[in-house]
Structures are given as structure tokens and as C-alpha cells.
Design an enzyme around this catalytic site. Structure first.
Site, PDB file in Angstrom:
ATOM      1  N   ASP A   1       0.841  -1.196   0.000  1.00 33.43           N
ATOM      2  CA  ASP A   1       0.000   0.000   0.000  1.00 33.43           C
ATOM      3  C   ASP A   1       0.874   1.244   0.000  1.00 33.43           C
ATOM      4  OD1 ASP A   1      -2.367   1.814   0.935  1.00 33.43           O
ATOM      5  OD2 ASP A   1      -3.267  -0.161   0.738  1.00 33.43           O
TER       6      ASP A   1
ATOM      7  N   HIS B   1      -3.807   6.109   3.254  1.00 34.10           N
ATOM      8  CA  HIS B   1      -4.562   4.888   2.992  1.00 34.10           C
ATOM      9  C   HIS B   1      -3.966   3.710   3.752  1.00 34.10           C
ATOM     10  CE1 HIS B   1      -6.154   1.620   0.246  1.00 34.10           C
ATOM     11  NE2 HIS B   1      -7.216   2.403   0.294  1.00 34.10           N
TER      12      HIS B   1
ATOM     13  N   SER C   1     -11.730  -1.060   0.246  1.00 36.63           N
ATOM     14  CA  SER C   1     -10.397  -1.140   0.842  1.00 36.63           C
ATOM     15  C   SER C   1     -10.501  -1.498   2.315  1.00 36.63           C
ATOM     16  CB  SER C   1      -9.656   0.190   0.688  1.00 36.63           C
ATOM     17  OG  SER C   1      -9.296   0.435  -0.637  1.00 36.63           O
TER      18      SER C   1
END
Length: 505
Positions: free
Chosen positions: A78, A115, A313
Site C-alpha cells: 500500500d 490509505h 479497501s
């Protein structure tokens, strides 16, 4: 991407380079006060708390039996993991930084976008290492598998820029280092996807995740947030050999009868849809004050430490936590067996068609009972294993990194070197794509652990268009303006489809 592309006021320390790219949720939030304790919200009353998510899944029953994910490594490929409280208690391992940020000492390894930090907290967050029973205490912050080992494999830069070859390199690294001392990587969380329409039977990214699967690693992939009946699952969620995850809204209750699938969760087809769904609406995870997303979306903040986010996600991160719990309880399960157990134990979401909900909502308690009986097996995909010899450019779809004037396109990797799919497929299958810190012959990272951190390497030469890799100009067309795009990470701008009213309640 150099962190100098971020406003310098945000670079006061390594702990202040990431925030959550998490759009606003104000309605129904519980303000911080004495009643909410140190978390800044009421973990029992707030449906998006990880305490309630764990309760919905039955994870608290798992903790009561001593199953917390201990000994299971989860590789998070990520945008990095920021060292914020909740991710500094000893179960986060710093793997390689393969992003453009790696060329900037201040930005390397940490999360410059937000994120990765949010997902890491959902999977393995905890304030302190405790007893299994302590993780069921609503006054303590804990992810779904709080004792699992979270391996930070950073591929996305501070503004989100990432090329598909960096993601493939991260998957290759994970496979080759899965059995390194202290890692035992059994799960990959990949909340990433492109809009490629290339068949998974030849797609290089599909081949990479299938290779991980063949090496005993369960690959959990976010299905996407398109919310459009004309769209299909993101690549590689569209690959039938991975565990593809959609989002569901549990309405804040344990009962399955009121579960729904939000309209923005990507539709599948009769031939390929998400395998299961998991809570993915208004999930409370960690933020980093002063980070890119935190500055861009202050209305998402909850208390001093958290932000609220919706998307597949987040749902994928929840499932990765469940898989870690299952593998601690039954470490000999193969990825095929894990997928069979996860899908056969799912239930609920009767109001949504299979194209949206797959087998239904995951269930930790039922899943951990199934391996004691004859093991269910997933239905064999009609399509065969990938050959990996397809087009790299087609794998990118419409997602391209750019230095501000030139996009990286064609059959070349991030260094502009010619891509030979057949040769790469052979090397990654044999476990030779990496040689020390070199991937396909180019130095991407250091070759050995250095005090618990995989060191970064200085990339020599220039990029494909003659601009230094330390340029401030790196960006991605689908990541500009601090926006997550459905075309890259399938979290469409953290607004509109991902953050419409369904995500605000």
C-alpha cells in the site's frame, strides 16, 4: 515521489507525513468527552468502531479462545504505515519502500498519503500488546487481528503515485521473503486495482497474485467502488484465484437481517463477482495529524487520533484480519482451503444479489468451526491459471504515473526498461525475480535487514523521460489533487461514489 512534493509545513517529523485520505463523516459521530474515554468516541455506540466491527464478525469469540492472529504475517502492499500510536506496539515490521518516496530520507517507508495507515490499523492496530481477552474491551483500541505481524511493503508515494510494476515488484518481494525470520507472511492485503480489461489468463498483475497464492499466501483484494453496473471488478480482484471483497453496511447491529450492500460497491458479473463482503461503511481507523489526507479532509476526523472511511479497501482489511485469525487456529490450511472456508461460512445480505454480495458477510465463529469437518473447497474457476505474458500497458489500464509532462506508458517498467513478460514470469515463479535488493536487475532497495528496517537504495540514473526520481513533479493522473481514484486504488476520490450519503451515516 519525494516528500518535498508535500507542503513543507507537513514534514516536521516522520510521524507527521501521513494522514487518512478519508472523507467526511459527521452525522452520528460521538464527540470526544469524558464519557467516550481516551479514544474520543463511544466504541459501543458508534457503529463504525472496530470494536463493533469485531463484534459483528464474531472476532471477540475468537479472542476468548486465545486466537488473535499471533504468529501470522500480513503484508500490506500500500502507501506505507505511519508510526502513530496504535501502530507502535511492536507488531509492525518495516519492509521495503519501492515507491518514489524511497529517494527522500524523510518520506521513505512512512505513509505520505494515509490509505495504508488506515488499513494497517484495521488489520493489526493495538495500543499495547495485551492478553487475548483484553482486546474485547471497548475502552481499548484493537484491530481485527491485533497480535498479527503487519509487514509494511510500501509502493504508493505521498501523493498516491504508483506504477503497476511497483505493485508487481512488491508482490514478488513478499513471496520471496515470506519465510524470513519473524515474518511468516501468510496473507497479502491488496486494496489496489486498475481498470484493465485484459484477461487474467495473461495479465502480469494477475500472474503475480496467483504466484503468491501458489506459494501459500492468501491474497485478499478489494473489489472496487465503482457502483456502476457497466463496470467489472478491478484487476486483480477480477482474477478468480484471489479472495475478492466487497463492502457491506451492518447498520450497527450484530444481526444479519438488516445488512445491506452500499450502492458504490462494485458490481460483478455472473462469471466473476466478489467472493464475500465485510463491514466497509464509516469504519474508524487511525489518522496521522498533519498528513496529506488529514489536511484535505478535516471533517473526517473523530477525536484526536481517528478518521472515518468507507470503501472496499476497508472491507478487504477486515477480511485480511479474519484470515489471520483463521490461519493461527489452523496453520496448515492452504489458500484454496481458506477461500473455501471463508466463502462457505459467510451468510446474510439477503437483499443484495450475488453479483454484489457474493456468498455474504464473513463470519469468524462459523469459519473457525468448518476446518473441524470435511473442508469445503471453492468452486474451480472456469479460466485457467495466468501465463503472465500479456501486455504490461494493458494491465495499467488508464492509470499512469507522470512527471508532469510525460506519462509512463508502453511495455516498460518504472525505469523505462523493456518488459519481457515470459522471462519475468519464469523468474518470479522460480523465486529469482529479486536478487538481494535488485528486482529484474535494477536496484530498488537494500539487500539485507538493517536494524529491523529494510534499507532503501538510491536509484541511479534518470527516469524514462530524463527527470530525476527526486523530482517534485511525480504524480499520477488518477491520483492528482490528493484524490484516490477508482482507476488506481478503487476508492474513487474519497468523495462522490465512495463518500456519498451511504458512507456518511
Amino acid at each position: 515521489m519525494s516528500s518535498s512534493a508535500l507542503p513543507r509545513s507537513r514534514r516536521t517529523s516522520a510521524a507527521v507525513v501521513a494522514g487518512s485520505t478519508l472523507a467526511a463523516v459527521v452525522l452520528g459521530a460521538v464527540p470526544a468527552n469524558a464519557a467516550t474515554g481516551s479514544l474520543g468516541y463511544d466504541a459501543v455506540a458508534d457503529k463504525g468502531s472496530l470494536y463493533n466491527v469485531a463484534e459483528v464478525l464474531g472476532a471477540h469469540t475468537s479472542y476468548a479462545s486465545g486466537i488473535t492472529g499471533r504468529g501470522i504475517g500480513v503484508a500490506l502492499i500500500d502507501t506505507g504505515v505511519a508510526p502513530v500510536p496504535g501502530l507502535t506496539s511492536g507488531n509492525v515490521v518495516t519492509g521495503p519502500d519501492l515507491s518514489f518516496d524511497s529517494q527522500d530520507r524523510d518520506a521513505a517507508h512512512v505513509d505520505g498519503f494515509g490509505h495504508g495507515t488506515h488499513l494497517a490499523s484495521i488489520i493489526a492496530g493495538r495500543d499495547v500488546a495485551g492478553t487475548p481477552a483484553s482486546y474485547a474491551n471497548p475502552g481499548r483500541f484493537a484491530g481485527i487481528a491485533p497480535d498479527s505481524t503487519l509487514v509494511n511493503v510500501k509502493v504508493g508515494a505521498g501523493n498516491g503515485a504508483v506504477d503497476v510494476t511497483q505493485v508487481i515488484a512488491g508482490i514478488d518481494w513478499t513471496v520471496e521473503h515470506a519465510k524470513d525470520p519473524g515474518l511468516n507472511i501468510r496473507v497479502i492485503n491488496l486494496s489496489y486495482g486498475t481498470d484493465s480489461l485484459q484477461s487474467s489468463s495473461v495479465d502480469p498483475l494477475a500472474y503475480a497474485v496467483e504466484n503468491a497464492w501458489k506459494h501459500g499466501i492468501v491474497v485478499v483484494v478489494a473489489g472496487g467502488n465503482e457502483g456502476d453496473t457497466t463496470k467489472t471488478l478491478a484487476n486483480p480482484a477480477s482474477d478468480p484465484f484471489v479472495l475478492a471483497v466487497g463492502a457491506m453496511d451492518d447498520a450497527g447491529t450484530v444481526t444479519r437481517s438488516d445488512d445491506t450492500v452500499p450502492s458504490w460497491s462494485t458490481h460483478g458479473t455472473d462469471g466473476r463477482h466478489v467472493d464475500v463482503v465485510a463491514p466497509g461503511v464509516s469504519v474508524l481507523g487511525l489518522r496521522v495529524p498533519g498528513g496529506t489526507a488529514d489536511v484535505a479532509n478535516p471533517q473526517a476526523r473523530v477525536g484526536d487520533r481517528f478518521a472515518r472511511a468507507s470503501g472496499t479497501s476497508q472491507a478487504a482489511a477486515v477480511v485480511s484480519g479474519e484470515v489471520a485469525l483463521l490461519l493461527q487456529a489452523f496453520p496448515l490450511l492452504t489458500p484454496d482451503q481458506v477461500k473455501g472456508v471463508i466463502t462457505h461460512s459467510a451468510s446474510g445480505v439477503s437483499t443484495a444479489p450475488t453479483k454484489l454480495a457474493g456468498a455474504g458477510t464473513i463470519d469468524v465463529v462459523t469459519a473457525q468451526k468448518l476446518p473441524k469437518a470435511p473442508l469445503p473447497q471453492p468452486i474451480a474457476p472456469a479460466i485457467g491459471w495466468s501465463r503472465g505474458t500479456g501486455s504490461l500497458e494493458a494491465s495499467r489500464g488508464s492509470s499512469h504515473v507522470s512527471n508532469g509532462s510525460t506519462e509512463l506508458t508502453g511495455e516498460v517498467d518504472l525505469f523505462g526498461r523493456a518488459w519481457n513478460g515470459a522471462a519475468w514470469a519464469r523468474s518470479t515463479s522460480d523465486g529469482t525475480a529479486w536478487n538481494g535488493g535488485n528486482w529484474r536487475g535494477a536496484a530498488l532497495t537494500g539487500g539485507a535487514w538493517n536494524r529491523g528496517v529494510w534499507p532503501t537504495a538510491t536509484w541511479t540514473g534518470n527516469d524514462w523521460s530524463g527527470v530525476s526520481y527526486t523530482s517534485d513533479q511525480w504524480s499520477a493522473r488518477t491520483w492528482r489533487d490528493d484524490s484516490w481514484s477508482a482507476r488506481t486504488w478503487r476508492d474513487d476520490s474519497w468523495s462522490a461514489r465512495t463518500w456519498r450519503d451511504e458512507g456518511w451515516r
